[in-house]
Design an enzyme around this catalytic site. Structure first.
Site, PDB file in Angstrom:
ATOM      1  N   GLU A 100      40.817  30.887  37.826  1.00 49.15           N
ATOM      2  CA  GLU A 100      42.019  31.649  37.541  1.00 49.15           C
ATOM      3  C   GLU A 100      43.166  31.050  38.349  1.00 49.15           C
ATOM      4  O   GLU A 100      42.972  30.761  39.530  1.00 49.15           O
ATOM      5  CB  GLU A 100      41.859  33.127  37.894  1.00 49.15           C
ATOM      6  CG  GLU A 100      43.046  33.945  37.409  1.00 49.15           C
ATOM      7  CD  GLU A 100      42.886  35.460  37.652  1.00 49.15           C
ATOM      8  OE1 GLU A 100      41.921  35.879  38.310  1.00 49.15           O
ATOM      9  OE2 GLU A 100      43.746  36.192  37.166  1.00 49.15           O
TER      10      GLU A 100
ATOM     11  N   GLY B 101      41.808  36.521  47.922  1.00 46.80           N
ATOM     12  CA  GLY B 101      40.803  37.444  48.460  1.00 46.80           C
ATOM     13  C   GLY B 101      39.434  37.249  47.827  1.00 46.80           C
ATOM     14  O   GLY B 101      38.444  37.042  48.519  1.00 46.80           O
ATOM     15  N   ALA B 102      39.392  37.282  46.505  1.00 46.46           N
ATOM     16  CA  ALA B 102      38.127  37.151  45.798  1.00 46.46           C
ATOM     17  C   ALA B 102      38.399  36.968  44.313  1.00 46.46           C
ATOM     18  O   ALA B 102      39.531  37.131  43.870  1.00 46.46           O
ATOM     19  CB  ALA B 102      37.256  38.395  46.009  1.00 46.46           C
ATOM     20  N   MET B 103      37.336  36.642  43.568  1.00 46.61           N
ATOM     21  CA  MET B 103      37.523  36.346  42.145  1.00 46.61           C
ATOM     22  C   MET B 103      36.397  36.952  41.325  1.00 46.61           C
ATOM     23  O   MET B 103      35.227  36.796  41.657  1.00 46.61           O
ATOM     24  CB  MET B 103      37.610  34.826  41.958  1.00 46.61           C
ATOM     25  CG  MET B 103      37.810  34.388  40.521  1.00 46.61           C
ATOM     26  SD  MET B 103      39.380  35.018  39.851  1.00 46.61           S
ATOM     27  CE  MET B 103      38.937  35.191  38.143  1.00 46.61           C
ATOM     28  N   GLU B 104      36.785  37.602  40.224  1.00 44.33           N
ATOM     29  CA  GLU B 104      35.875  38.433  39.432  1.00 44.33           C
ATOM     30  C   GLU B 104      35.079  37.688  38.372  1.00 44.33           C
ATOM     31  O   GLU B 104      34.650  38.306  37.374  1.00 44.33           O
ATOM     32  CB  GLU B 104      36.700  39.529  38.745  1.00 44.33           C
ATOM     33  CG  GLU B 104      37.649  39.038  37.619  1.00 44.33           C
ATOM     34  CD  GLU B 104      39.095  38.820  38.043  1.00 44.33           C
ATOM     35  OE1 GLU B 104      39.333  38.577  39.236  1.00 44.33           O
ATOM     36  OE2 GLU B 104      39.987  38.872  37.169  1.00 44.33           O
ATOM     37  N   ASN B 105      34.824  36.385  38.511  1.00 45.23           N
ATOM     38  CA  ASN B 105      34.063  35.630  37.506  1.00 45.23           C
ATOM     39  C   ASN B 105      32.873  36.429  36.979  1.00 45.23           C
ATOM     40  O   ASN B 105      32.159  37.055  37.747  1.00 45.23           O
ATOM     41  CB  ASN B 105      33.520  34.342  38.132  1.00 45.23           C
ATOM     42  CG  ASN B 105      34.527  33.654  39.009  1.00 45.23           C
ATOM     43  OD1 ASN B 105      35.582  33.259  38.549  1.00 45.23           O
ATOM     44  ND2 ASN B 105      34.230  33.558  40.304  1.00 45.23           N
TER      45      ASN B 105
ATOM     46  N   HIS C 237      37.176  46.286  43.820  1.00 48.83           N
ATOM     47  CA  HIS C 237      38.170  45.686  42.922  1.00 48.83           C
ATOM     48  C   HIS C 237      37.526  44.661  41.986  1.00 48.83           C
ATOM     49  O   HIS C 237      37.691  44.728  40.766  1.00 48.83           O
ATOM     50  CB  HIS C 237      39.272  45.034  43.764  1.00 48.83           C
ATOM     51  CG  HIS C 237      40.358  44.386  42.963  1.00 48.83           C
ATOM     52  ND1 HIS C 237      41.542  45.000  42.676  1.00 48.83           N
ATOM     53  CD2 HIS C 237      40.432  43.156  42.384  1.00 48.83           C
ATOM     54  CE1 HIS C 237      42.303  44.200  41.949  1.00 48.83           C
ATOM     55  NE2 HIS C 237      41.652  43.062  41.772  1.00 48.83           N
ATOM     56  N   GLU C 238      36.788  43.729  42.535  1.00 47.39           N
ATOM     57  CA  GLU C 238      36.195  42.676  41.696  1.00 47.39           C
ATOM     58  C   GLU C 238      35.153  43.266  40.754  1.00 47.39           C
ATOM     59  O   GLU C 238      35.060  42.870  39.593  1.00 47.39           O
ATOM     60  CB  GLU C 238      35.591  41.555  42.541  1.00 47.39           C
ATOM     61  CG  GLU C 238      36.533  40.918  43.577  1.00 47.39           C
ATOM     62  CD  GLU C 238      37.908  40.526  43.038  1.00 47.39           C
ATOM     63  OE1 GLU C 238      38.009  40.188  41.843  1.00 47.39           O
ATOM     64  OE2 GLU C 238      38.890  40.568  43.819  1.00 47.39           O
TER      65      GLU C 238
ATOM     66  N   GLU D  77      45.353  43.575  36.500  1.00 46.33           N
ATOM     67  CA  GLU D  77      45.476  43.714  37.960  1.00 46.33           C
ATOM     68  C   GLU D  77      46.038  45.068  38.391  1.00 46.33           C
ATOM     69  O   GLU D  77      45.520  45.687  39.315  1.00 46.33           O
ATOM     70  CB  GLU D  77      46.304  42.568  38.539  1.00 46.33           C
ATOM     71  CG  GLU D  77      45.647  41.182  38.389  1.00 46.33           C
ATOM     72  CD  GLU D  77      44.262  41.086  38.997  1.00 46.33           C
ATOM     73  OE1 GLU D  77      43.855  41.985  39.754  1.00 46.33           O
ATOM     74  OE2 GLU D  77      43.554  40.096  38.701  1.00 46.33           O
TER      75      GLU D  77
HETATM   76  N1  TRP Z   1      41.797  37.834  39.913  1.00 46.41           N
HETATM   77  C1  TRP Z   1      41.700  37.758  41.347  1.00 46.41           C
HETATM   78  C2  TRP Z   1      41.718  39.155  41.889  1.00 46.41           C
HETATM   79  O1  TRP Z   1      42.528  39.940  41.538  1.00 46.41           O
HETATM   80  C3  TRP Z   1      42.857  36.990  41.952  1.00 46.41           C
HETATM   81  C4  TRP Z   1      42.590  35.574  42.325  1.00 46.41           C
HETATM   82  C5  TRP Z   1      41.571  35.104  43.035  1.00 46.41           C
HETATM   83  C6  TRP Z   1      43.421  34.443  42.087  1.00 46.41           C
HETATM   84  N2  TRP Z   1      41.725  33.763  43.252  1.00 46.41           N
HETATM   85  C7  TRP Z   1      42.838  33.346  42.676  1.00 46.41           C
HETATM   86  C8  TRP Z   1      44.604  34.276  41.416  1.00 46.41           C
HETATM   87  C9  TRP Z   1      43.425  32.078  42.622  1.00 46.41           C
HETATM   88  C10 TRP Z   1      45.192  33.021  41.356  1.00 46.41           C
HETATM   89  C11 TRP Z   1      44.601  31.930  41.956  1.00 46.41           C
HETATM   90  O2  TRP Z   1      40.909  39.530  42.666  1.00 46.41           O
HETATM   91 ZN    ZN Z   2      42.176  41.537  40.571  1.00 41.43          ZN
END
Ligand code: TRP
Ligand code: ZN
Length: 874
Positions: free
Chosen positions: A124, A264-268, A300-301, A323
């Site tokens: 993302e 912070g983190a990513m919701e893959n 959140h994730e 978001e």
């Molecule tokens: N979708 C992620 C969240 O809301 C946001 C995010 C994580 C992101 N890593 C990123 C956005 C890198 C842009 C680039 O938790």
């Molecule tokens: Zn998010």
């Protein structure tokens, strides 16, 4: 940009076009090597628009090795900057593309990169195009199967989205694993991880009785810090079933913690990747606020699985669709599990100290932006936090039941789709029957509205009338503003503190007034005496209030408002009023003093045994310099700092005994657990220590040296900063010696060193970039040290000689090439400066012009620097 012909181009929301081709499924095959990874991507491609011939794929930093159409070598293609254009194509075909990439050289942490010894991905918003040529846009939904091959000893775990379907070994020391994700998804939700980890395993039985495997991967040796994250995950899964009626869909949910991560983190899908900051915690190494942050981000994730993954965004302008809604959901999760009032206060503090400034600054944008140069620049407080406020207003207007009916309609209509913000509001409107057409303006209008208030009392008729007017100041992106649909929640208080029932024409009226016009009036009957009107209970809308309450009214509300948030907010107004006058006095070189009424208010609070401990902690926490600055048209950095320092010290000395006694009581009452009651005791203790340092510095040192909890240690260190106590040195030395091997824990120390106003802070920060625990490659370290200096040490960052600005520009120059995303977030305090004096603005312009002239200025910085310059000069 040195070369003006290479100026990045903006994209506009209004230019959206549906894709002319789609990719239905893709099989990815990775052969992982640190400097030369090959990626074979076999896609099923379908033409959607018969008018269009060429298939144009996105791709960046890729080496194309081969291209086949229906298994035949295909020559008809053109490579250009960021694009692969393929012609002479049938309507439906199999496309095979082989690319090579260099994960080790990838320090931007976008696409496939190395975090320590492990491989991981961040796709993302537009990172997948750094893995292979693809339709890298969120409205192309494909099913993915992923085969990963890598050295078995170095990378025993090979992970991707979905379910593991096969694995095997090769003779050359390599092994492979295949994954299949049954749910169609956009490319930004793809993930891959390979490495050696410790694994915490657990399971969750969903309400329909399915057993879901939960796997948490952390660096070796960190298992003892991973339990809270797992517990938070299970709590989130249960809460989403109970409150939102949403159940998890796959049979496995994996989370991997990595040290090198931009956000912070990513919701893959099925494989979240987390900054280790939001996973690792135990009581010795993490504070209560770290624990709460982990709970919120894990939630959140997880919540994104429905609001983001099952229903995704049509295009990136719609980012707040997922978001804003998901932040609202994580805020509700934290509030249902912990203290609703404290959570609301903390969220509003964040909004007022940073989002309002963003909305008044050069990057002002609606929660659904209209114009974007670099998408990574729009993961903002506006899209996230104001976006969540917009969802919260819907919730306030509709009530929980109709809101949940709207959620159900939204999910039923759009599951499996890429949707828009309008789709969401329409679902809410259709399910509730409430007209939300005007409400939609919140999505298209930027800026913070101001609501002004007039009241009138007719004693003879026993009528109270309230007139509210709204206006939104012009912003950098939008000169003209229109009225919005603003829910204003009110209460009328009698002089004895009793709540006066709201009625008109003999009937009860809702406490939520709906302001929809530029000006509107309400008349309330049966009001026996002139009431005090509490406005914006629970912060019912993200607006500023223009109404001067008398001190008596503020005191009445602090003591008697029914809504807890309103009590706290009244206290903020009391302090803000004092600050306003004090800053003027500092500017006129007059002496400051703290009125007895203010001291008495604090004294009474300190004696109040009944008030919630967590709330009391917030009431005693004096607004930050950033929060105070928000109340001024022109910001005098030094005067604000002086006034605030005076307030804290004068209060500390006037109430030395009560503060010390309460601090003592907190220390004794705390059972040192993570129960919310204990967290509240510790936060109250921390609030008291801020004052105790001025009269009894030895108590601060004791809090540091005698407690084993990181929360207490950090509270003591922060208090040592505030009162600049003599013992500060020994405390900070001790911490450094104990934790220098651990960058994550050292971040707290770096942040406190950088925000300490004593001594030559700039020299200290510069020296600390050479500290063995510091690394210019790690985003967490950079934010802790340099970010804290620029954001939380205003008097040094904004030093009159411009040295702070110059230093930040040097750092940005360095980071521009290496990690544009991190650079672009770090620049904020250098561009959100419209309210500063002329001299400072001139020095900032000079630095921004220097940045603008850089060779190979990233799109990220280009957008911010050019907007910043435009606002400062315009
Ligand atoms: N979708 C992620 C969240 O809301 C946001 C995010 C994580 C992101 N890593 C990123 C956005 C890198 C842009 C680039 O938790
Ligand atoms: Zn998010």
């Amino acid at each position: 940009m040195a070369d003006s012909s290479a100026q990045p181009i903006a994209k506009y929301r209004s230019d959206y076009q549906a894709p002319s081709y789609t990719i239905e499924n893709v099989a990815l095959d990775f052969d992982l090597e640190p400097t030369a990874t090959t990626v074979r991507a076999v896609s099923t491609v379908q033409r959607l628009d018969p008018q269009v011939g060429d298939l144009v794929l996105d791709g960046e930093k890729l080496e194309l090795l081969s291209l086949k159409v229906n298994q035949q070598e295909h020559q008809h293609y053109q490579l250009s900057e960021g694009q692969l254009s393929i012609s002479d194509l049938p309507e439906r075909f199999e496309l095979e593309i082989v690319t090579q990439i260099n994960p080790q050289a990838n320090k931007a942490f976008e696409g496939l990169y190395q975090s320590g010894a492990a491989f991981c991905t961040q796709c993302e918003a537009e990172g997948f195009r750094r893995i292979t040529y693809f339709l890298d846009r969120p409205d192309v939904l494909a099913t993915y199967s992923t085969k990963i091959t890598a050295d078995k000893a170095a990378y025993p775990y090979l992970l991707s989205n979905g379910n593991k379907v096969a694995q095997g070994e090769l003779d050359n020391g390599k092994h492979w694993v295949s994954w299949q994700d049954p749910f169609p998804k956009p490319s930004y939700l793809f993930a891959l991880v390979a490495g050696d980890f410790d694994l915490l395993q657990d399971s969750f039985t969903s309400r329909s009785g399915r057993e879901i495997a939960l796997e948490l991967f952390v660096d070796k040796g960190n298992l003892e810090r991973s339990e809270h994250a797992m517990a938070s995950l299970k709590a989130a899964m249960k809460w989403d079933e109970q409150r939102f009626n949403l159940e998890y869909d796959l049979d496995i949910y994996m989370i991997v913690a990595v040290d090198f991560f931009n956000m912070g983190a990513m919701e893959n899908k099925g494989l979240n990747i987390f900054n280790s900051k939001y996973v690792l915690a135990n009581k010795q190494s993490a504070t209560d606020s770290d624990f709460l942050g982990i709970e919120a981000v894990i939630g959140h994730e997880y919540f994104h699985n429905w609001t983001g993954n099952r229903i995704t965004c049509r295009d990136w302008f719609q980012l707040s669709l997922k978001e804003g809604l998901t932040v609202f959901r994580d805020q509700e999760f934290s509030s249902d599990l912990g203290s609703r009032a404290v959570n609301r206060i903390k969220n509003v503090r964040l909004l007022r100290s940073h989002q309002f400034a963003e909305d008044a600054g050069p990057m002002a944008h609606p929660i659904r932006p209209d114009k974007v140069i670099e998408m990574n620049n729009f993961y903002t407080l506006t899209v996230y936090e104001k976006g969540a406020e917009v969802i919260r207003m819907l919730h306030t207007l509709l009530g929980e039941q109709a809101f949940q009916a709207g959620m159900q309609t939204y999910v039923e209509r759009h599951d499996g789709q890429a949707a828009t913000c309008d789709d969401f509001v329409n679902a809410m409107q259709d399910a509730s029957g409430k007209d939300l057409s005007l409400f939609k303006r919140w999505y298209s209008q930027s800026g913070t509205p101001v609501v002004s208030v007039q009241t009138q009392f007719d004693a003879a008729k026993q009528q109270f009338s309230l007139t509210l007017s709204q206006s939104t100041p012009a912003t950098a992106d939008q000169p003209e503003k229109l009225p919005l649909h603003i829910p204003v929640s009110i209460e009328l208080l009698a002089s004895n503190g009793a709540s006066i029932p709201l009625q008109a024409g003999g009937k009860p009226v809702s406490e939520v007034l709906e302001l929809t016009q530029a000006q509107q009036s309400w008349v309330f009957d049966a009001v026996a005496e002139e009431p005090c009107v509490v406005l914006l209970q629970e912060f019912s809308a993200p607006v500023k209030l223009d109404y001067s309450y008398s001190s008596e009214q503020l005191l009445l509300m602090i003591n008697h408002a029914s809504n807890t948030f309103a009590r706290w907010d009244s206290m903020q107004k009391l302090i803000a009023g004092w600050m306003q006058q004090a800053v003027a006095k500092v500017q006129q070189q007059q002496a400051l003093e703290l009125e007895p009424a203010i001291i008495a208010t604090f004294e009474q609070l300190l004696q109040d045994q009944a008030i919630d401990r967590g709330l009391l902690a917030e009431l005693l926490t004096i607004s930050s310099e950033n929060e105070i600055a928000d109340n001024f048209q022109e910001v005098d950095i030094d005067a604000i700092a002086k006034a605030r320092d005076f307030f804290i010290e004068a209060l500390a000395l006037a109430l030395a005994e009560p503060f010390a006694q309460l601090e003592q009581r907190c220390a004794e009452a705390d059972q040192q657990s993570l129960a919310h009651s204990d967290i509240a005791w510790r936060s109250l203790r921390a609030a008291c220590l801020q004052f105790v340092g001025f009269s009894q510095p030895q108590r601060v040192a004791a809090a540091y040296f005698e407690s084993s909890l990181m929360t207490d240690k950090l509270a003591a260190m922060a208090a040592a900063n505030t009162a600049a106590i003599e013992q500060r040195n020994s405390m900070f030395k001790d911490y450094e010696q104990q934790w220098q091997h651990d960058g994550l824990v050292m971040d707290k120390w770096f942040a406190l060193e950088a925000s300490f106003s004593g001594g030559d802070a700039l020299a200290r920060v510069k020296a600390l970039t050479e500290h063995p625990s510091f690394s210019m490659e790690n985003p967490n370290r950079i934010r802790s040290l340099i970010g804290s200096f620029a954001n939380n040490n205003a008097r040094h960052f904004h030093a009159k000689d411009g040295a702070g600005y110059c230093y930040l520009a040097e750092i940005l120059t360095l980071l521009n090439k290496q990690n544009p995303q991190v650079a672009s977030r770090l620049i904020t305090p250098l561009i959100q400066t419209v309210k500063l004096d002329k001299q400072r603005k001139a020095m900032i312009i000079e630095q921004l012009e220097g940045l603008a002239a850089l060779d190979e200025l990233s799109k990220d910085l280009y957008e911010k620097v050019s907007n910043g310059l435009q606002q400062l000069k315009g």
